[in-house]
Design an enzyme around this catalytic site. Structure first.
Site, short mmCIF file in Angstrom:
data_model
loop_
_atom_site.label_atom_id
_atom_site.label_comp_id
_atom_site.label_asym_id
_atom_site.label_seq_id
_atom_site.Cartn_x
_atom_site.Cartn_y
_atom_site.Cartn_z
N HIS A 70 -4.49 -10.13 6.12
CA HIS A 70 -4.87 -8.72 6.29
C HIS A 70 -4.56 -8.29 7.73
CE1 HIS A 70 -6.50 -7.23 2.59
NE2 HIS A 70 -7.27 -8.28 2.43
N ASP A 97 -8.80 -5.10 5.02
CA ASP A 97 -10.12 -5.72 4.87
C ASP A 97 -11.19 -4.85 5.52
OD1 ASP A 97 -8.78 -6.32 7.30
OD2 ASP A 97 -10.14 -8.00 7.70
N TYR A 122 7.76 6.65 -0.08
CA TYR A 122 6.60 7.54 -0.04
C TYR A 122 6.95 8.87 0.61
CZ TYR A 122 4.11 3.10 -0.76
OH TYR A 122 3.69 1.90 -1.24
N GLU A 133 -14.70 -5.71 15.53
CA GLU A 133 -15.68 -5.29 14.53
C GLU A 133 -16.63 -4.22 15.04
OE1 GLU A 133 -15.78 -9.25 11.68
OE2 GLU A 133 -17.21 -9.14 13.35
#
Length: 389
Positions: A99, A104, A295, A369
């Site tokens: 990831h 994630d 895309y 985090e």
């Protein structure tokens, strides 16, 4: 509305998902884990519009005499075929898959947002839908699958959020209508006539033809596109020959294009075909161009851009919200924003100055985090503002 971000769960979810990455269209264990956690959270419903994607929803209970609305929040599930280069105790356990684009983190933040809103149904009217989308990293992309399955029916607005290599906890709002680029690619196959390396006059050299094509391709943006527009034409592959004393029979070129303006996208494709055919003809060679449309650019609505600027500034403070013209990369969130007014936000998850020098897709890309609770606060605030506004 005051609320506490479920940080313990947020970190637990993120680390589990980081350890167990899965590639596009193969997110079986990932989607099963997300579904299990959504059921534990107590959302009002869960559907699987496509095998490895999920749609969950929470309905507000706040009384209102106005028609209720539905807002969708979107995250992506898939990982990349990249061997992770880190010493994290929760690094990928799946060899060659990781990831390193932050999906994630996206999933963990979305689960936390769902938990907060499920605990505060009385704070809003209407419905929040949570799109856990498969296969963002691989064309044709999972968003188109989900739209075809009907997930955008009844959705009034859609919000995307992506982590990025930038100062932790900051938000970037693209003020251009296009928050990303359209991406297309091509494989150019040239057939000449092989010959002995000492007798080039007896053959047709596909390397020479290819070299002239590459040079001409690099003139498209500088001579055919308005300099005020964003556009890129990048030849990235050139294959030909296997030995030094043989002029090969064939050569192959791979290229990628990025544009924001739909007319530029069309023009670049036309110019590529014209250049390849003209150069090959001049040398007596044959050429085939295999085109793959990727895309579209993410189209944002002015209302959602302005809403995001106001909500993020109110939530995080002026100093933590910046603006930019959008990213040069491409994203299939564009399939959702083509169906309803949308906005695509960037969450800084670590800069070089903070010890995170590597960008998304690098084997050592890292998410701090501390950024994740900020993303949750923004997602919750955007949903509440839209539904109660």
């Amino acid at each position: 509305m005051h609320f506490d971000v479920p940080e313990t769960d947020l970190i637990r979810w993120r680390r589990h998902l980081h350890e167990h990455p899965e590639l596009a269209y193969r997110e079986e264990a990932t989607s099963a884990y997300v579904e299990e956690e959504l059921r534990a959270i107590g959302v009002d419903g869960i559907e699987r519009p496509v095998k490895t994607s999920l749609v969950a929803w929470v309905k507000g209970t706040k009384p209102t005499d106005k028609p209720t609305k539905t807002v969708a929040l979107r995250c992506d599930l898939d990982a990349l075929p990249v061997e992770e280069a880190s010493d994290l105790p929760f690094k990928s356990k799946n060899p060659g898959v990781s990831h390193v684009c932050g999906h994630d983190a996206h999933m963990a933040m979305m689960l936390a947002t769902a938990k907060v809103l499920a605990q505060h149904r009385d704070a809003f009217s209407g419905t929040v839908k949570f799109f856990f989308q498969h296969a963002e990293e691989q064309i044709p992309g999972g968003a188109a699958d989900m739209v075809a399955a009907g997930v955008m029916e009844g959705v009034d607005a859609v919000v995307g959020l992506h982590v990025w290599n930038a100062k932790t906890g900051t938000i970037l709002v693209a003020t251009d209508r296009q928050a990303s680029t359209a991406s297309d690619s091509a494989v150019i196959r040239i057939e000449g006539c092989g010959a002995h390396g000492s007798a080039p006059h007896t053959g047709i050299d596909p390397i020479l033809v290819g070299a002239e094509i590459v040079q001409a391709l690099h003139t498209i943006v500088s001579r055919n596109i308005n300099p005020e527009h964003f556009a890129v034409v990048s030849p990235t592959i050139f294959r030909a020959g296997t030995v030094v004393n043989v002029i090969p029979q064939t050569a192959e070129i791979g290229l990628n294009t990025r544009t924001k303006d739909p007319e530029d996208r069309k023009l670049i494709k036309e110019r590529i075909f014209t250049i390849c055919e003209s150069v090959a003809k001049a040398h007596g060679a044959k050429v085939e161009v295999e085109w793959e449309q990727g895309y579209a650019a993410i189209e944002q609505s002015d209302d959602m851009i302005n809403r995001a600027l106001r909500v993020c500034r109110e939530t995080l403070g002026e100093e933590n919200v910046g603006t930019w013209h959008g990213m040069s990369a491409s994203e299939d969130f564009s399939a959702f924003s083509a169906e309803a007014p949308g906005v695509y936000l960037i969450l800084g998850c670590g800069s070089a100055e903070e010890g995170c020098p590597y960008s998304n897709h690098h084997p050592s890309f890292r998410v701090r985090e501390e950024a994740l609770p900020v993303g949750v606060r923004v997602e919750v605030a955007m949903a509440l503002d839209y539904l109660n506004g």
